[in-house]
Design a protein around this motif. Sequence first.
Motif, short mmCIF file in Angstrom:
data_model
loop_
_atom_site.label_atom_id
_atom_site.label_comp_id
_atom_site.label_asym_id
_atom_site.label_seq_id
_atom_site.Cartn_x
_atom_site.Cartn_y
_atom_site.Cartn_z
N GLY A 134 0.97 -1.14 0.27
CA GLY A 134 -0.34 -0.11 -0.48
C GLY A 134 0.85 0.96 0.00
N GLU A 137 -4.58 4.56 -6.72
CA GLU A 137 -4.59 3.84 -5.38
C GLU A 137 -4.59 4.14 -3.53
N ARG A 157 -7.84 2.32 -1.59
CA ARG A 157 -6.92 2.53 0.15
C ARG A 157 -8.27 3.07 0.94
#
Length: 116
Positions: free
Chosen positions: A4, A101, A105
Amino acid sequence: MADGALKRHLAWTALLRVFKPGTPGVGRRLAAIPRMIKATFKREYDGGARLAMIAVAGAYIVSPIDAVPELFLLILGVVDDVAVAGYFAGALMDELERFLEWEKRRESVIPGHVVG
């Protein structure tokens, strides 16, 4: 991206990564531009400074000031255009990947306060 973590890469390598399997395609990235700008203006996404640099590169490419090197230094004037255009495209694709991304998340986060 690994664990992540959002890693920054050179703009040129970002262009090559666009076609790597498992990364968002060009269409998905370009469709995210309005959402990224909106989230940046709402101060939800931290891309303001990076987007400003990308905008400056875009403005340089289309500005009449950019014609000056072409008039006097023909080949060098074109080379600087290619370099700035490469940075612009790569940085934009990299920032869009970073934004996508971040969005992914963010979907897994439940809004509220941390109680400690």
